[in-house]
Design an enzyme around this catalytic site. Structure first.
Site, short mmCIF file in Angstrom:
data_model
loop_
_atom_site.label_atom_id
_atom_site.label_comp_id
_atom_site.label_asym_id
_atom_site.label_seq_id
_atom_site.Cartn_x
_atom_site.Cartn_y
_atom_site.Cartn_z
N ARG A 90 0.81 -1.22 0.00
CA ARG A 90 0.00 0.00 0.00
C ARG A 90 0.84 1.27 0.00
O ARG A 90 0.38 2.33 -0.42
CB ARG A 90 -0.99 -0.04 1.18
CG ARG A 90 -2.15 -1.02 0.94
CD ARG A 90 -2.96 -1.29 2.19
NE ARG A 90 -2.20 -1.99 3.20
CZ ARG A 90 -2.06 -3.32 3.24
NH1 ARG A 90 -2.65 -4.07 2.32
NH2 ARG A 90 -1.35 -3.90 4.18
N GLU A 127 4.65 -8.33 13.40
CA GLU A 127 3.83 -8.66 14.55
C GLU A 127 3.18 -10.03 14.40
O GLU A 127 2.70 -10.61 15.37
CB GLU A 127 2.76 -7.59 14.78
CG GLU A 127 1.84 -7.34 13.61
CD GLU A 127 2.36 -6.29 12.64
OE1 GLU A 127 1.52 -5.73 11.91
OE2 GLU A 127 3.58 -6.05 12.59
#
Length: 202
Positions: A90, A127
């Site tokens: 993105r 993460e």
């Protein structure tokens, strides 16, 4: 403070849309609210327990997207960078729009194996997994001022690897901007003393 939470179905998936007041960001509350109004929370994506922050509604809204891009350019200053580096995927959208708006070039920072020529690479922990990023070794000329952009700052692993890659390739990081910062994951602290510009921090 939460004003309203709207739960709806999107292509068979439950999506939570949160409208907030008292939002904050480095470009002021108006821009922060604009970004917040176009974020969708998608639970259990890409795996169980993860709430994915989907910014596609922001990209799809032409007027909002333009205002966000203009806000990023205004914050940094049109003459403060020579090229924009976007982080896959993105970040590519943001980088291309900023580059077009300012008349500079754009450099993609890609996942491993996607670039055809000699690269610098950096591996890091996410993460929810691990990844490797690469940039062409000749992506920047010495002293090139590089504005790095991405959609979300979480733990800071992706950003840290990218900023290091830019510098290893000869660029000078002039700024780092994200649309959304997940402040509770303390990515900003990990990147210190490099400055972070987040349009919305939650």
């Amino acid at each position: 403070m939460t004003d309203a939470v709207v739960v709806k179905r999107d292509r068979g998936r439950t999506v939570t849309e949160t409208h907030t007041t008292g939002v904050r960001g480095d470009s002021g509350p108006q821009v922060a609210q604009l970004v917040a109004s176009r974020v969708l929370d998608v639970p259990d994506f890409p795996k169980a327990g993860v709430v994915f922050k989907d910014l596609m509604p922001l990209f799809a809204d032409g007027a909002v997207f333009r205002e966000v891009i203009d806000g990023i350019v205004a914050y940094h200053g049109r003459d403060s960078f020579d090229v924009v580096a976007g982080i896959e995927a993105r970040g590519f959208v943001l980088a291309a729009a900023i580059a077009y708006a300012t008349g500079v070039g754009v450099v993609p920072v890609r996942k491993a194996g996607k670039l055809p020529r000699a690269t610098h690479s950096a591996s890091y922990a996410l993460e929810y997994g691990e990844a490797t990023l690469e940039v062409h070794q000749d992506a920047f000329t010495a002293g090139h001022r590089v504005l790095v952009v991405d959609d979300v700052l979480a733990t800071g692993g992706t950003a840290e690897a990218t900023l290091d890659l830019v510098e290893r390739a000869g660029g000078t990081v002039s700024g780092f901007t994200v649309l959304l910062e997940l402040g509770f994951l303390e990515g900003r602290q990990r990147l210190a003393p490099r400055p972070v510009h987040a349009l919305l921090t939650v």
